[in-house]
Motif scaffolding. Structure first.
Motif, PDB file in Angstrom:
ATOM      1  N   GLN A   1       0.842  -1.199   0.000  1.00  0.00           N
ATOM      2  CA  GLN A   1       0.000   0.000   0.000  1.00  0.00           C
ATOM      3  C   GLN A   1       0.869   1.238   0.000  1.00  0.00           C
ATOM      4  N   LYS A   2       0.664   2.126  -0.926  1.00  0.00           N
ATOM      5  CA  LYS A   2       1.512   3.299  -1.103  1.00  0.00           C
ATOM      6  C   LYS A   2       0.902   4.579  -0.569  1.00  0.00           C
ATOM      7  N   ASP A   3      -0.350   4.495  -0.058  1.00  0.00           N
ATOM      8  CA  ASP A   3      -0.962   5.711   0.472  1.00  0.00           C
ATOM      9  C   ASP A   3      -0.195   6.178   1.686  1.00  0.00           C
ATOM     10  N   SER A   4      -0.123   7.483   1.867  1.00  0.00           N
ATOM     11  CA  SER A   4       0.606   8.031   3.004  1.00  0.00           C
ATOM     12  C   SER A   4      -0.240   7.963   4.250  1.00  0.00           C
ATOM     13  N   ALA A   5       0.462   8.156   5.418  1.00  0.00           N
ATOM     14  CA  ALA A   5      -0.245   8.115   6.693  1.00  0.00           C
ATOM     15  C   ALA A   5      -1.242   9.247   6.804  1.00  0.00           C
ATOM     16  N   ALA A   6      -1.033  10.303   6.051  1.00  0.00           N
ATOM     17  CA  ALA A   6      -1.920  11.459   6.168  1.00  0.00           C
ATOM     18  C   ALA A   6      -3.016  11.456   5.118  1.00  0.00           C
ATOM     19  N   GLN A   7      -3.093  10.396   4.284  1.00  0.00           N
ATOM     20  CA  GLN A   7      -4.118  10.311   3.254  1.00  0.00           C
ATOM     21  C   GLN A   7      -5.466  10.060   3.916  1.00  0.00           C
ATOM     22  N   VAL A   8      -6.461  10.860   3.638  1.00  0.00           N
ATOM     23  CA  VAL A   8      -7.764  10.670   4.256  1.00  0.00           C
ATOM     24  C   VAL A   8      -8.725  10.045   3.271  1.00  0.00           C
ATOM     25  N   ASP A   9      -9.835   9.562   3.769  1.00  0.00           N
ATOM     26  CA  ASP A   9     -10.865   8.956   2.957  1.00  0.00           C
ATOM     27  C   ASP A   9     -11.486  10.019   2.059  1.00  0.00           C
ATOM     28  N   THR A  10     -11.348   9.845   0.741  1.00  0.00           N
ATOM     29  CA  THR A  10     -11.846  10.862  -0.189  1.00  0.00           C
ATOM     30  C   THR A  10     -13.363  10.922  -0.200  1.00  0.00           C
ATOM     31  N   ALA A  11     -14.016   9.905   0.367  1.00  0.00           N
ATOM     32  CA  ALA A  11     -15.475   9.943   0.422  1.00  0.00           C
ATOM     33  C   ALA A  11     -15.944  10.974   1.436  1.00  0.00           C
ATOM     34  N   SER A  12     -15.110  11.260   2.433  1.00  0.00           N
ATOM     35  CA  SER A  12     -15.505  12.212   3.460  1.00  0.00           C
ATOM     36  C   SER A  12     -14.909  13.587   3.250  1.00  0.00           C
ATOM     37  N   GLN A  13     -13.866  13.697   2.415  1.00  0.00           N
ATOM     38  CA  GLN A  13     -13.249  14.995   2.161  1.00  0.00           C
ATOM     39  C   GLN A  13     -12.630  14.987   0.767  1.00  0.00           C
ATOM     40  N   PRO A  14     -12.861  16.026  -0.046  1.00  0.00           N
ATOM     41  CA  PRO A  14     -12.277  16.081  -1.381  1.00  0.00           C
ATOM     42  C   PRO A  14     -10.762  15.969  -1.325  1.00  0.00           C
ATOM     43  N   VAL A  15     -10.181  15.284  -2.299  1.00  0.00           N
ATOM     44  CA  VAL A  15      -8.741  15.051  -2.305  1.00  0.00           C
ATOM     45  C   VAL A  15      -7.970  16.366  -2.300  1.00  0.00           C
ATOM     46  N   GLU A  16      -8.374  17.319  -3.128  1.00  0.00           N
ATOM     47  CA  GLU A  16      -7.652  18.588  -3.205  1.00  0.00           C
ATOM     48  C   GLU A  16      -7.660  19.297  -1.856  1.00  0.00           C
ATOM     49  N   GLU A  17      -8.795  19.263  -1.175  1.00  0.00           N
ATOM     50  CA  GLU A  17      -8.869  19.906   0.133  1.00  0.00           C
ATOM     51  C   GLU A  17      -7.936  19.222   1.127  1.00  0.00           C
ATOM     52  N   THR A  18      -7.837  17.906   1.035  1.00  0.00           N
ATOM     53  CA  THR A  18      -6.928  17.159   1.904  1.00  0.00           C
ATOM     54  C   THR A  18      -5.491  17.607   1.689  1.00  0.00           C
ATOM     55  N   TYR A  19      -5.083  17.714   0.430  1.00  0.00           N
ATOM     56  CA  TYR A  19      -3.713  18.123   0.117  1.00  0.00           C
ATOM     57  C   TYR A  19      -3.452  19.560   0.561  1.00  0.00           C
ATOM     58  N   GLU A  20      -4.449  20.414   0.392  1.00  0.00           N
ATOM     59  CA  GLU A  20      -4.297  21.805   0.834  1.00  0.00           C
ATOM     60  C   GLU A  20      -4.127  21.865   2.354  1.00  0.00           C
ATOM     61  N   ASP A  21      -4.870  21.021   3.074  1.00  0.00           N
ATOM     62  CA  ASP A  21      -4.759  20.973   4.533  1.00  0.00           C
ATOM     63  C   ASP A  21      -3.368  20.503   4.949  1.00  0.00           C
ATOM     64  N   MET A  22      -2.841  19.498   4.251  1.00  0.00           N
ATOM     65  CA  MET A  22      -1.498  19.000   4.575  1.00  0.00           C
ATOM     66  C   MET A  22      -0.440  20.068   4.313  1.00  0.00           C
ATOM     67  N   LEU A  23      -0.594  20.807   3.216  1.00  0.00           N
ATOM     68  CA  LEU A  23       0.344  21.876   2.899  1.00  0.00           C
ATOM     69  C   LEU A  23       0.283  22.965   3.963  1.00  0.00           C
ATOM     70  N   ALA A  24      -0.935  23.320   4.374  1.00  0.00           N
ATOM     71  CA  ALA A  24      -1.096  24.341   5.427  1.00  0.00           C
ATOM     72  C   ALA A  24      -0.509  23.863   6.751  1.00  0.00           C
ATOM     73  N   GLN A  25      -0.681  22.587   7.036  1.00  0.00           N
ATOM     74  CA  GLN A  25      -0.126  22.025   8.266  1.00  0.00           C
ATOM     75  C   GLN A  25       1.404  22.089   8.242  1.00  0.00           C
ATOM     76  N   GLY A  26       1.988  21.726   7.103  1.00  0.00           N
ATOM     77  CA  GLY A  26       3.438  21.784   6.974  1.00  0.00           C
ATOM     78  C   GLY A  26       3.979  23.194   7.148  1.00  0.00           C
TER      79      GLY A  26
END
Length: 276
Positions: free
Chosen positions: A44-69
């Motif tokens: 499995q290649k998904d990262s530990a911070a990958q969230v379920d796309t059914a509950s949150q749009p993928v782009e929003e997830t990546y934006e959140d990770m960038l903001a967190q960083g």
């Protein structure tokens, strides 16, 4: 890294992958997902911070990770920021070029800051140390200070080695005592060290499964805080300008009884429920 004498605190990916390889033979079989028998899917290649796309749009997830960083970087938490960016960039960002570009630029800033900080810290370390990774670990530093009152960065290798030996022996004796009460006579022939390895391996397998994390190339620090709880610090070592750096992918709290997982917010220092 050091040999198994550091088992009470640090496990490299070698041990994790050994267990994963054994479990590969069981592929295709249905297995109960319990805390102590969970399989680790190393493909499995998904990262530990990958969230379920059914509950949150993928782009929003990546934006959140960038903001967190960026938040972690601005707070001076370079290792945590580097880990967050590492996990973000492990995803396929080809359809999100703006996020990828900003993440790569921020990652370079973080690397430069890490290299500068590491060079400054090298002046306080022994010229040669067998415990470079332990000296970088947040959990190791806290545990060492609690046990000795000293700063792990400034003591000798001999002092760190003696502390690790004592820590491993104490934890192994606790597990042996518990096993003597709970297991049959045939099962109790396992040594204290073997029982400790089994427990830590079971914890790691469950944590990695829940994170969906590829263990290869990562380092795992384990600290048992009570009879049912482990804290697990996950790091990814790499070199920046010939300086060894270790990004922190996260510090997690795992309950062996319930199988639940929490992740520390590096900015607040609080553990929060982990959701994938």
């Amino acid at each position: 890294m050091k040999n198994w004498k550091t088992s009470a605190l640090l496990l490299t990916s070698t041990l994790v992958l050994t267990a994963c390889g054994t479990q590969t033979q069981e592929a295709g079989e249905d297995t109960a997902e319990t805390a102590n028998t969970a399989q680790v899917d190393t493909s499995q290649k998904d990262s530990a911070a990958q969230v379920d796309t059914a509950s949150q749009p993928v782009e929003e997830t990546y934006e959140d990770m960038l903001a967190q960083g960026r938040e972690e970087y601005e707070a001076g938490l370079l290792d945590a920021a580097g880990g967050t960016l590492t996990l973000l960039l492990e995803n396929d960002l080809s359809q999100y070029s703006a996020i990828e570009t900003e993440a790569l630029e921020l990652q370079e800033e973080i690397k430069a800051a890490q290299a500068e900080k590491a060079r400054e810290e090298m002046d306080t370390l022994p010229e040669e140390t067998e415990y470079a990774t332990e000296r970088q670990s947040v959990l190791a530093a806290e545990e060492f200070n609690k046990a000795t009152g000293e700063d792990i960065q400034s003591v000798s290798d001999e002092e760190i080695g003696a502390w690790l030996d004592e820590k491993e022996q104490a934890e192994a004796e606790k597990i042996q005592a518990s096993a003597t009460e709970d297991t049959s006579e045939a099962e109790s022939v396992l040594s204290e060290e073997e029982l400790l390895q089994q427990e830590q391996q079971a914890v790691l397998e469950s944590v990695i499964r829940q994170l969906g994390l590829e263990p290869e190339g990562r380092q795992f620090f384990l600290v048992k805080t009570d009879e049912q709880t482990y804290q697990v610090e996950i790091r990814q070592p790499h070199a920046v300008e010939d300086v060894e750096i270790s990004n922190m992918l996260g510090i997690f709290e795992y309950n062996m009884e319930t199988g639940t997982l929490k992740k520390m917010n590096p900015v607040t220092g609080e553990f929060e429920n982990y959701t994938k």
